[in-house]
Enzyme design. Structure first.
Site, short mmCIF file in Angstrom:
data_model
loop_
_atom_site.label_atom_id
_atom_site.label_comp_id
_atom_site.label_asym_id
_atom_site.label_seq_id
_atom_site.Cartn_x
_atom_site.Cartn_y
_atom_site.Cartn_z
CG HIS A 38 -10.96 5.43 13.00
ND1 HIS A 38 -11.74 4.44 12.46
CD2 HIS A 38 -11.64 6.57 12.84
CE1 HIS A 38 -12.85 4.97 11.99
NE2 HIS A 38 -12.82 6.27 12.20
CE LYS B 109 -3.69 -7.55 8.66
NZ LYS B 109 -4.96 -7.16 9.23
NE ARG B 110 -0.33 1.79 4.16
CZ ARG B 110 -0.33 3.11 4.19
NH1 ARG B 110 -1.45 3.78 4.03
NH2 ARG B 110 0.80 3.77 4.35
CE LYS C 273 -2.16 -2.10 9.88
NZ LYS C 273 -3.59 -2.25 10.21
CB THR D 110 -12.48 -3.52 8.18
OG1 THR D 110 -11.38 -2.84 7.57
CG2 THR D 110 -13.15 -2.60 9.19
CE LYS E 69 -13.13 -4.84 3.79
NZ LYS E 69 -11.99 -3.92 3.63
#
Ligand code: 26V
Length: 803
Positions: free
Chosen positions: A349, A537-538, A543, A647, A651
């Site tokens: 992952h 998100k985290r 990110k 992911t 969504k």
């Protein structure tokens, strides 16, 4: 057993009786929590026959055991009611009784047994395999404390324990009779008899009892009920050298005490290793026990069982299987290895090298002495094989060996000991095969494969977006629930003004619902007609929440200093949700920065009609159910090549948001599906990032000097622009950006600003925007985990569906 859910009337009676009998009170005196428990209890009883039958039918079938250290399940009540097909009956009965089903659903605590993407993916998988009638079961730990609760105090993240089990967990069934003793520490004695037969004794072990709790996973209206098994650490009844018993009790209970709140970085904690072995070993032993009872042999194990490992955290099942086959079953090593390798499949992952797990020998060897010697032997044999092929000092040997420099490389062990290795999006798999794990891919050319992630549309649309469900029903019917490719049928309606209007109303309703929740919880007022631009998100540097924050500063500057800008800028609400690992200093600084910006921007009367910023507290699965449907813009802005898949992007897309993002992870596939007009792509691509990194030529300071907007923002970080924090508060952020900027925030900044401007303009052409929004939903069917699971099954698992 009569079915009490056949109609509202019978359910009403059963429900009232259940409540009154359990609590010895009148129905009218019961509270919402008691009502929730009564409902859960009745539903669990209701599905118990299907659960038992599923187990029976599957008993001699090939099955998959999905080993994951994380299952981020969230609340299960709504999902369970819907999948069991009784939601409407219950809702009607509650209305008759004057109860609000939503209030009762909210009494369930959110099961936060995961950190983020990896854990939520496992939860979506469980929903899909049950819906598809695939015999797949989860294995995990029954953490007493889930992922921490986040509070924002004075703009800073503060962590509080998540006591999700403090109340009764209504869905679980404790199975004492299946408990298993797991040995830790001690030493190994080998005994070889005259015939050369080897016996292994684990002496002076400290035993810990692993007790399983089973949670039913209900398939969507198909009578299938699979199992998620959660293992809990308890004192063993075997007192062999337990030493001071009080100390022993205290220590062992810690094993299933809490979920590690770190993802991506390996802190190398011995307790985490204990967790990994506990659930890996207990899971495997329980399966083997069942298998032997049925077949009396393990020779056919690989025909009947697949152990799928979610990242490397459960990799110890490989040496554990070898231990059972060799030590307990007296199998020849070669044969045992053949079976083991054909039983295990591994999903990777992440490509961040700091996230690849390595355990120091000095920790693992004393804790798991036999597992260590087996791992050593696996490594010894593998090295011989490599040396025979490549020569003693070949780089392939150095790269692929499992044990080196005092460390055990878990990904290498997982690749060598499995028959399948998959990445989670096409780009990610390409990078694994072509760069990060190239040597392995050359060595095992058929082992690597891609399985692009997904999400369960049942939770993320059916359950979370009633207005969209109703539009779908009126346009394409209900076939999409069983087959999400049918969403493409929506394409016929993209130009239909009445459907565009309903899409508009749907978004507005969902935005109002989110605005209401945010106002209630944090007192920040958002204008539901503004663009809802969301990044949840985290919190991680790669990110790039920081880039989003800097862009907000830029917009603020522009609106403030250049009033003309206000004329063509559509009001914008920036919404963040993110938890930082408690020890991740930089990430926590970014949270403080976002909150500081929010404070300034939201309170400036010159701009706050145009610009609002909110950092939602304690983002979790339940919160996401309100957030995902409410986005106009979905922020997926990681440095290209760093996000394996993502992911949340899926969504948002399914709920009609338009992605603003880099060509990273599954964004690449989103872009291919919707086409360039229906997504806003910016920034460097993966290749450009990789070559810029390799060239060591990037100097962020140049950009600071050249670009006045960047200069202004970076200076504002420390020049008193934020008057409610000391000037040095964001010094490290500024310095980091100017001196390193590892994730190319400044490099991509200009391009991001332009992409944002483009999106803002696009939004103002309502009809065009709504069309894009509809296209995004229409093309999102590919991202259902139903498709993902079908592919796992077709290429890796080869299971027969349960009839
Ligand atoms: C890694 C580690 C490393 C050792 C310390 C504890 C720990 C805990 C969790 C992890 C897993 C991090 C990997 C992860 O969550 N990857 C995410 O997986 C998602 C599902 O495939 C994917 O969408 C995200 O892009 C990816 O970052």
């Amino acid at each position: 057993m009569t079915n009490i859910f056949t109609n509202a009337k019978t359910f009403e009676q059963a429900f009232v009786t259940q409540l009154e009998n359990t609590y010895a009170i009148d129905f009218k005196d019961s509270n919402a929590y008691q009502q929730y428990l009564a409902l859960g209890t009745l539903l669990k009883e209701h599905i118990s026959t299907d659960w038992k039958n599923t187990n029976k039918i599957e008993a001699d079938k090939r099955q998959v055991y999905y080993f994951s250290m994380e299952f981020l399940m969230g609340r299960m009540i709504t999902n369970n009611l819907m999948n069991a097909g009784v939601y409407d009956v219950v809702k009607e009965a509650f209305t008759n009784l004057g109860l609000d089903i939503n209030e009762i659903e909210h009494k369930e605590t959110d099961a936060g047994l995961g950190n983020g993407g990896l854990g939520r993916l496992a939860a979506c998988f469980m929903d899909s395999v049950a819906a598809l009638a695939l015999p797949v079961h989860g294995n995990c730990i029954r953490y007493r404390y889930g992922f921490f609760k986040q509070k924002i105090e004075n703009g800073y993240q503060v962590e509080y324990p998540d006591r999700w089990l403090k109340d009764i967990h209504v869905w679980e069934v404790r199975r004492d009779e299946e408990a298993i003793d797991i040995p830790f520490y001690g030493h190994i004695e080998l005994h070889v008899d005259e015939k050369g037969k080897l016996t292994v004794y684990h002496k002076n072990a400290e035993y810990v009892k692993a007790v399983p709790y089973d949670v039913p996973i209900i398939g969507y209206k198909n009578e299938v009920v699979n199992t998620l098994r959660l293992w809990s650490a308890e004192p063993s009844d075997r007192y062999e050298n337990q030493g001071g018993t009080f100390e022993y009790h205290k220590k062992l209970r810690q094993i299933s005490e809490m979920l590690y709140p770190n993802d991506e970085t390996d802190e190398g904690k011995i307790l985490r290793l204990k967790q990994q072995y506990l659930f890996s070993s207990a899971g495997v032993n329980a399966i083997i026990r069942k298998h032997k009872k049925l077949y009396g042999t393990l020779e056919n194990l690989s025909e009947k069982a697949v152990f799928h490992i979610n990242d490397t955290h459960p990799t110890l099942i490989i040496p554990e299987l070898m231990r059972i086959l060799v030590d307990e079953e007296n199998m020849e090593w070669e044969k045992a290895w053949e079976i083991t390798r054909h039983c295990v499949a591994y999903t990777n992952h992440t490509i961040l090298s700091e996230a690849l797990e390595k355990w120091p020998i000095r920790l693992l060897q004393p804790l798991l002495p036999r597992i260590y010697t087996i791992t050593e032997e696996i490594n010894r044999r593998f090295e011989l094989e490599l040396k025979a092929k490549f020569g003693d000092y070949a780089k392939q040997v150095e790269e692929m060996c499992i044990i080196k420099n005092g460390m055990i490389h878990m990904a290498n062990l997982a690749i060598v000991g499995s028959f399948s290795v998959n990445g989670v999006a096409q780009l990610h798999t390409d990078i694994l095969k072509g760069i990060e794990m190239k040597t392995f891919n050359d060595y095992y050319p058929n082992k690597f494969n891609n399985k692009t992630n997904g999400i369960t549309h049942r939770r993320w649309v059916l359950q979370s977006n009633p207005e969209l469900v109703s539009i779908l029903k009126d346009t394409i019917g209900e076939g999409w629930i069983k087959d999400t490719t049918k969403l493409e049928g929506l394409l016929k309606f993209v130009d239909d003004k009445s459907i565009q209007k309903r899409y508009d109303e749907m978004k507005l309703a969902r935005k109002q619902a989110l605005a209401k929740k945010i106002f209630k919880e944090q007192g920040v007022e958002l204008d539901p007609t503004s663009i809802f631009d969301i990044q949840v998100k985290r919190l991680h540097e790669y990110k790039r929440q920081l880039m989003n924050a800097l862009h907000i500063m830029h917009i603020y500057n522009e609106l403030k200093t250049n009033p003309e800008v206000r004329n063509h800028f559509h009001p914008h609400s920036f919404i963040f949700g993110a938890k930082a690992a408690p020890t991740y200093y930089f990430a926590k600084k970014v949270i403080k920065l976002i909150n500081t910006i929010a404070d300034k921007v939201n309170n400036d009367p010159d701009t706050n009609k145009f610009l609002k910023v909110v950092f939602v507290e304690d983002y979790n699965v339940t919160y996401a159910e309100t957030i995902m449907p409410a986005a106009d813009l979905s922020e997926q802005i990681s440095t290209a090549s760093k996000e394996a898949s993502g992911t949340g992007n899926m969504k948002f897309m399914m709920n009609g948001a338009i992605t603003i993002g880099t060509l990273d992870g599954a964004n690449v596939e989103i872009a291919e599906l919707v086409g360039n007009d229906n997504i806003v792509i910016f920034g460097m691509n993966a290749e450009e990032v990789t070559s810029l990194m390799a060239s060591h030529s990037y100097n962020p300071y140049d950009l600071y000097e050249k670009d006045p907007h960047i200069k202004r923002i970076l200076d504002q970080l420390t020049n008193g622009f934020f008057d409610n924090v000391p000037n040095h508060e964001f010094e490290e952020i500024r310095r980091n950006l100017l001196e390193r900027d590892t994730y190319f925030v400044l490099k991509d900044f200009r391009s991001y600003v332009m992409a944002q401007a483009k999106a803002n303009k696009m939004y103002q052409n309502r009809s065009e925007w709504l069309k894009k929004s509809i296209i995004n939903t229409a093309k999102s069917g590919f991202f259902s985990t139903d498709r993902t699971m079908e592919e796992y099954n077709r290429d890796i698992w080869h299971l027969e569906k349960i009839k």
